[in-house]
Scaffold this motif. Structure first.
Motif, PDB file in Angstrom:
ATOM      1  N   THR A 122       0.794  -1.216   0.089  1.00 42.58           N
ATOM      2  CA  THR A 122      -0.102   0.054  -0.059  1.00 42.58           C
ATOM      3  C   THR A 122       1.019   1.207   0.019  1.00 42.58           C
ATOM      4  N   LEU A 123       0.461   2.261  -0.958  1.00 43.94           N
ATOM      5  CA  LEU A 123       1.207   3.555  -1.082  1.00 43.94           C
ATOM      6  C   LEU A 123       0.301   4.293   0.023  1.00 43.94           C
ATOM      7  N   GLU A 124       0.785   5.158   0.985  1.00 40.54           N
ATOM      8  CA  GLU A 124       0.181   6.068   1.768  1.00 40.54           C
ATOM      9  C   GLU A 124       0.859   7.388   1.885  1.00 40.54           C
ATOM     10  N   PHE A 125       0.242   8.454   1.273  1.00 31.13           N
ATOM     11  CA  PHE A 125       0.847   9.702   1.092  1.00 31.13           C
ATOM     12  C   PHE A 125       0.165  10.850   2.128  1.00 31.13           C
ATOM     13  N   GLY A 126      -0.996  10.281   2.755  1.00 29.30           N
ATOM     14  CA  GLY A 126      -1.547  10.997   3.667  1.00 29.30           C
ATOM     15  C   GLY A 126      -2.449  12.113   3.036  1.00 29.30           C
ATOM     16  N   PHE A 127      -2.589  13.456   3.380  1.00 30.87           N
ATOM     17  CA  PHE A 127      -3.482  14.517   2.853  1.00 30.87           C
ATOM     18  C   PHE A 127      -2.191  15.199   1.858  1.00 30.87           C
ATOM     19  N   THR A 128      -2.830  15.106   0.423  1.00 33.87           N
ATOM     20  CA  THR A 128      -1.951  15.929  -0.170  1.00 33.87           C
ATOM     21  C   THR A 128      -2.667  16.577  -1.538  1.00 33.87           C
ATOM     22  N   SER A 129      -2.338  17.702  -2.036  1.00 33.94           N
ATOM     23  CA  SER A 129      -2.835  18.194  -3.093  1.00 33.94           C
ATOM     24  C   SER A 129      -2.466  17.736  -4.470  1.00 33.94           C
ATOM     25  N   SER A 130      -1.394  16.862  -4.386  1.00 33.12           N
ATOM     26  CA  SER A 130      -0.725  16.192  -5.626  1.00 33.12           C
ATOM     27  C   SER A 130      -1.360  15.059  -6.115  1.00 33.12           C
ATOM     28  N   SER A 131      -1.360  15.105  -7.516  1.00 31.95           N
ATOM     29  CA  SER A 131      -1.880  13.965  -8.094  1.00 31.95           C
ATOM     30  C   SER A 131      -1.006  12.647  -8.148  1.00 31.95           C
ATOM     31  N   TYR A 132      -1.036  11.375  -8.120  1.00 30.78           N
ATOM     32  CA  TYR A 132       0.032  10.430  -8.309  1.00 30.78           C
ATOM     33  C   TYR A 132      -0.315   9.498  -9.563  1.00 30.78           C
ATOM     34  N   TRP A 133       0.794   9.098 -10.013  1.00 29.37           N
ATOM     35  CA  TRP A 133       0.606   8.237 -11.372  1.00 29.37           C
ATOM     36  C   TRP A 133       1.432   6.896 -10.981  1.00 29.37           C
ATOM     37  N   VAL A 134       0.726   5.773 -11.417  1.00 25.65           N
ATOM     38  CA  VAL A 134       1.411   4.472 -11.147  1.00 25.65           C
ATOM     39  C   VAL A 134       1.250   3.883 -12.595  1.00 25.65           C
ATOM     40  N   ARG A 135       2.351   2.789 -12.619  1.00 21.75           N
ATOM     41  CA  ARG A 135       2.432   2.094 -13.493  1.00 21.75           C
ATOM     42  C   ARG A 135       2.785   0.479 -13.391  1.00 21.75           C
ATOM     43  N   PHE A 136       2.237  -0.433 -14.035  1.00 23.34           N
ATOM     44  CA  PHE A 136       2.833  -1.628 -13.875  1.00 23.34           C
ATOM     45  C   PHE A 136       2.557  -2.491 -15.174  1.00 23.34           C
ATOM     46  N   VAL A 137       2.707  -3.962 -15.149  1.00 26.88           N
ATOM     47  CA  VAL A 137       2.806  -4.660 -16.374  1.00 26.88           C
ATOM     48  C   VAL A 137       1.982  -5.652 -16.252  1.00 26.88           C
ATOM     49  N   ALA A 138       1.026  -6.057 -16.990  1.00 24.10           N
ATOM     50  CA  ALA A 138       0.622  -7.646 -16.725  1.00 24.10           C
ATOM     51  C   ALA A 138       0.789  -8.320 -18.136  1.00 24.10           C
ATOM     52  N   ALA A 139       1.137  -9.636 -17.695  1.00 26.23           N
ATOM     53  CA  ALA A 139       1.423 -10.564 -18.936  1.00 26.23           C
ATOM     54  C   ALA A 139       0.507 -11.734 -18.944  1.00 26.23           C
ATOM     55  N   ASN A 140       0.123 -12.452 -19.961  1.00 24.88           N
ATOM     56  CA  ASN A 140      -0.461 -13.492 -20.248  1.00 24.88           C
ATOM     57  C   ASN A 140       0.311 -14.429 -21.137  1.00 24.88           C
ATOM     58  N   SER A 141       0.747 -15.303 -20.636  1.00 26.46           N
ATOM     59  CA  SER A 141       1.720 -16.365 -21.106  1.00 26.46           C
ATOM     60  C   SER A 141       0.877 -17.408 -21.739  1.00 26.46           C
ATOM     61  N   TYR A 142      -0.344 -17.501 -21.602  1.00 21.73           N
ATOM     62  CA  TYR A 142      -1.141 -18.787 -22.109  1.00 21.73           C
ATOM     63  C   TYR A 142      -1.505 -18.206 -23.486  1.00 21.73           C
ATOM     64  N   LYS A 143      -2.317 -19.534 -23.977  1.00 20.50           N
ATOM     65  CA  LYS A 143      -2.842 -19.196 -25.541  1.00 20.50           C
ATOM     66  C   LYS A 143      -4.222 -18.986 -25.378  1.00 20.50           C
ATOM     67  N   LYS A 144      -4.656 -18.615 -24.355  1.00 20.63           N
ATOM     68  CA  LYS A 144      -6.109 -18.224 -24.201  1.00 20.63           C
ATOM     69  C   LYS A 144      -6.349 -16.994 -23.397  1.00 20.63           C
ATOM     70  N   GLU A 145      -7.489 -16.250 -23.721  1.00 19.61           N
ATOM     71  CA  GLU A 145      -7.710 -14.832 -23.171  1.00 19.61           C
ATOM     72  C   GLU A 145      -7.948 -15.164 -21.724  1.00 19.61           C
ATOM     73  N   ILE A 146      -7.494 -14.152 -20.792  1.00 21.46           N
ATOM     74  CA  ILE A 146      -7.655 -14.349 -19.662  1.00 21.46           C
ATOM     75  C   ILE A 146      -8.470 -12.803 -19.206  1.00 21.46           C
ATOM     76  N   ASN A 147      -9.602 -13.029 -18.447  1.00 19.27           N
ATOM     77  CA  ASN A 147     -10.325 -11.907 -17.667  1.00 19.27           C
ATOM     78  C   ASN A 147     -10.063 -11.802 -16.305  1.00 19.27           C
ATOM     79  N   TRP A 148      -9.405 -10.777 -16.145  1.00 19.19           N
ATOM     80  CA  TRP A 148      -9.134 -10.486 -14.578  1.00 19.19           C
ATOM     81  C   TRP A 148      -9.675  -9.061 -14.023  1.00 19.19           C
ATOM     82  N   ALA A 149      -9.830  -8.969 -12.686  1.00 10.48           N
ATOM     83  CA  ALA A 149     -10.212  -7.914 -12.089  1.00 10.48           C
ATOM     84  C   ALA A 149      -9.361  -7.183 -11.366  1.00 10.48           C
ATOM     85  N   LEU A 150      -9.217  -5.843 -11.462  1.00 14.07           N
ATOM     86  CA  LEU A 150      -8.071  -4.759 -10.687  1.00 14.07           C
ATOM     87  C   LEU A 150      -8.910  -4.220  -9.495  1.00 14.07           C
ATOM     88  N   GLU A 151      -8.642  -4.335  -8.318  1.00 16.72           N
ATOM     89  CA  GLU A 151      -9.439  -3.816  -7.104  1.00 16.72           C
ATOM     90  C   GLU A 151      -8.527  -2.684  -6.616  1.00 16.72           C
TER      91      GLU A 151
END
Length: 724
Positions: free
Chosen positions: A54-83
């Motif tokens: 968990t990233l905790e920045f407290g009270f701030t007026s800034s915006s925050y950007w995050v980035r990550f990579v999701a990979a599917n190594s299988y030969k079929k489509e994968i449905n997933w949920a990001l919470e």
């Protein structure tokens, strides 16, 4: 090397926070194109690697950007949920790169109505799809006015659905218990009328609404379309809960009496919190949180204050009260430590806030129950002491009466001896003069009205106490008849005077000592004065004289201890008894009414009882009474009826009850009844017009009692007087 999420159909929940990079946008100027091109105004963007879930920045007026990579190594489509496991982010933008400068975008956040979410769930969920044997880079932008907490989790749809179902059951149990507890304490308030239960109920409701806002359930179920209120719901309800908690603490600890300064300080905190609630849309979010934090700090301080109060007031049930707040603090602290990664994530730590608050409410309820039990025990002990005092007073009264009786016997013996001495000393004028002087000093120094009457009840002598009591000079009383000093009221023929006349006639016949109460005239005022009269025949130098004494009627000292009283009295058909009974059944009214009003009620009751005797049991009609009074033959006729076998065994039943709210009298005779509706609607007007000396009893009772109801037959009447 770029860290990745490797997606598959059987994966457990995965913390995205461990593999993402984040970037602070202090002036909120970066756009997705700047992020993708990794430049803004020709400056390098400095991404930082996340090392926690968990990233905790407290009270701030800034915006925050995050980035990550999701990979599917299988030969079929994968449905997933990001919470996004924090339901209070105002704006979330999700960008999925589909080419070098192309992307797909989704929005979420509590600045949007709830219905626009991908999933009907308290947290933000993005439903995503990853094509076979591909990987995608995701960018997310977070903006909020509250606390900036970023906690991302990857789920398979089936596992997320099971989590939601499990949560629904646990949340349902938790809020169901809070609802039942609040309803139960509200019921206790309505049955006991103790405000502590009401404040306890308000605290449960306020804390429950605060928890539901923290969990995101309030926005989901209570105001899904009210975006503006959702933004301020957490400070609003935490301030509401704090107000209820502080008010409950004031009442429970009785700070107004135990610690007045602390009580005033708490009042100021309550006012400050109420001000924050009132201007919740205007105050900056951090200011509202600071107000809430100050109140929470003071609530912790109350825990230490209770230890001091326990020494000053042992009846305060502080052990459960202290334990309740400690348990709640432990529960909240455990959840915070879990969120910070200092405690492991398990069922206990995940639900520590809910577990702590349930135990908190249970312990507060136990504290409240123990306190009231202690108060009741204190009252019982006080009642026992009061009974002991009353018992001791009764014993002292008995001893006093016994001593008084002995003194009276001694006085009677002395009087007998004095009479003998007077007869023996008739020839010694000098000694007689000395004795008369002593007698004059004794009589004139008495606070009671002492007088003598001839056989026609005309005053021969009276002491100066008559000035004090009746405001009449002794010389103005001499040669007047005793009945001339009796209060007559406004009737043409005074019932009071007739009753006293009957007593005097009886006294003249049997010549036995007599005592009775009556009302005397007081000069320069229309109000009578009630006094007890003692009369006794004496023989002085061969002639009969009457020695009398009139004393002020003392209030019954035990009246103030009377809370309620019931009596059932049965009397014969004698007017003298009606007079005495009216005194008896009105003496306790002095606790709730002034003497003037008690006097009026007593006269009205006496008239109703006399009506039951003469018109009910003795069957004397209104017209018969009028004719008998005009012929001055009324009491002779009454005496004949009293001895008549047809009427002499009849009785009047009087039932009487009094409590702090009202007094009730029920008077029943054994006569044939009468047309009371005719009397109540118009006959009393005719009585007043004719200026008759009787027939005003019902009218008087109707005016001074709040309720006057006869039964259908007319031989029973119920009279009620309310004190408020």
């Amino acid at each position: 090397m770029q860290r990745k999420i490797y997606l598959n159909d059987s994966m457990d929940k995965y913390s995205v926070g461990l593999i993402l990079d984040y970037l602070e946008d202090k002036d909120n100027s970066l756009k997705i194109e700047d992020i993708i091109n990794n430049a803004n105004e020709n400056k390098e963007l400095k991404w930082k690697k996340s090392e926690s879930k968990t990233l905790e920045f407290g009270f701030t007026s800034s915006s925050y950007w995050v980035r990550f990579v999701a990979a599917n190594s299988y030969k079929k489509e994968i449905n997933w949920a990001l919470e996004v496991d924090y339901p209070h982010i105002n704006s979330i933008e999700l960008y999925k790169l589909t080419g070098k400068s192309h992307f797909e975008m989704k929005r979420a956040g509590n600045s949007l109505p709830f219905k626009e979410r991908d999933l009907f769930y308290r947290n933000f969920v993005f439903n995503l799809t990853q094509r076979p044997e591909t990987q995608s880079t995701y960018y997310m932008r977070f903006t909020t006015v509250g606390s900036m907490d970023i906690s991302l989790w990857a789920w398979t749809p089936a596992l997320l659905l099971r989590k939601i179902n499990d949560e629904s059951i646990l949340f349902g149990m938790y809020y169901g218990i809070l609802l039942m507890a609040s309803l139960y304490t509200l019921l206790l308030f309505f049955t006991s009328r103790k405000r502590a239960y009401l404040y306890f109920c308000m605290w449960i409701i306020g804390y429950g609404l605060y928890q539901s806002s923290i969990n995101g359930l309030s926005f989901q179920y209570l105001w899904p379309e009210s975006v503006q209120f959702e933004r301020i719901s957490i400070p609003f309800f935490i301030l509401l809960a704090i107000i209820c908690g502080l008010q409950y603490g004031r009442t429970f600890l009785d700070l107004k009496n135990n610690l007045p300064r602390e009580d005033k300080f708490i009042k100021s905190l309550i006012f400050l919190s109420a001000l924050g609630m009132l201007f919740v849309f205007s105050f900056p979010y951090p200011i509202l949180v600071i107000i809430a934090f100050l109140n929470v700090v003071y609530i912790v301080r109350l825990i230490f204050i209770t230890r001091f109060l326990k020494k000053r007031n042992p009846f305060l049930a502080t052990r459960y009260y202290v334990a309740a707040w400690i348990v709640l603090i432990i529960g909240v602290s455990a959840f915070s430590l879990k969120s910070s990664g200092l405690l492991p994530s398990n069922f206990i730590t995940n639900w520590s806030q809910q577990i702590g608050s349930l135990l908190h409410i249970i312990l507060l309820g136990m504290a409240l129950t123990e306190r009231f039990n202690a108060i009741n025990k204190e009252k019982e002990d006080a009642q026992i002491k009061a009974i002991d005092v009353l018992t001791a007073a009764a014993l002292q009264k008995d001893e006093f009466l016994e001593q008084t009786t002995r003194k009276n016997i001694e006085i009677e013996n002395l009087n007998t001896e004095l009479k003998k001495n007077i007869r023996d000393l008739n020839t010694a004028k000098e000694k007689i003069a000395i004795s008369e002087e002593k007698y004059r000093i004794l009589v004139e120094g008495s606070n009671d009205v002492i007088f003598s009457l001839d056989e026609n009840f005309k005053f021969l002598t009276v002491n100066n106490a008559v000035i004090t009591h009746l405001n009449i000079k002794p010389e103005e009383v001499i040669s007047k008849y005793f009945l001339d000093l009796i209060h007559e009221g406004s009737e043409r023929v005074s019932v009071s005077k007739l009753l006293v006349q009957e007593k005097l006639e009886s006294f003249a016949v049997d010549k036995n000592p007599m005592s009775f109460k009556t009302d005397f005239k007081v000069s320069f005022t229309s109000e009578p004065k009630e006094m007890r009269v003692y009369l006794e025949y004496v023989n002085i130098e061969g002639r009969n004289e009457i020695i009398g004494k009139a004393t002020r009627v003392e209030d019954d000292l035990l009246i103030k201890y009377v809370e309620s009283e019931k009596q059932h009295l049965t009397i014969e058909n004698y007017f003298i008894t009606a007079e005495d009974i009216s005194h008896r059944i009105t003496r306790s009214l002095a606790k709730y009414m002034d003497h003037k009003k008690v006097y009026i009620l007593r006269i009205a009751l006496r008239e109703i009882i006399i009506n039951a005797i003469e018109h009910g049991n003795l069957n004397i009609s209104f017209d018969e009474k009028s004719q008998l009074i005009d012929n001055d033959n009324y009491f002779v006729f009454v005496a004949e009826r009293q001895q008549d076998s047809k009427y002499r065994d009849r009785r009047v039943q009087i039932e009487y009850s009094i409590d702090p709210r009202k007094v009730l009298y029920q008077i029943t005779d054994e006569g044939d009844g009468f047309d009371h509706k005719k009397i109540l609607t118009g006959e009393s007007v005719n009585v007043n017009k004719k200026m008759l000396g009787h027939g005003r009893g019902i009218a008087m009772a109707k005016n001074c009692f709040d309720e006057l109801n006869y039964n259908g037959k007319g031989n029973q009447v119920i009279l009620i007087k309310y004190f408020n």
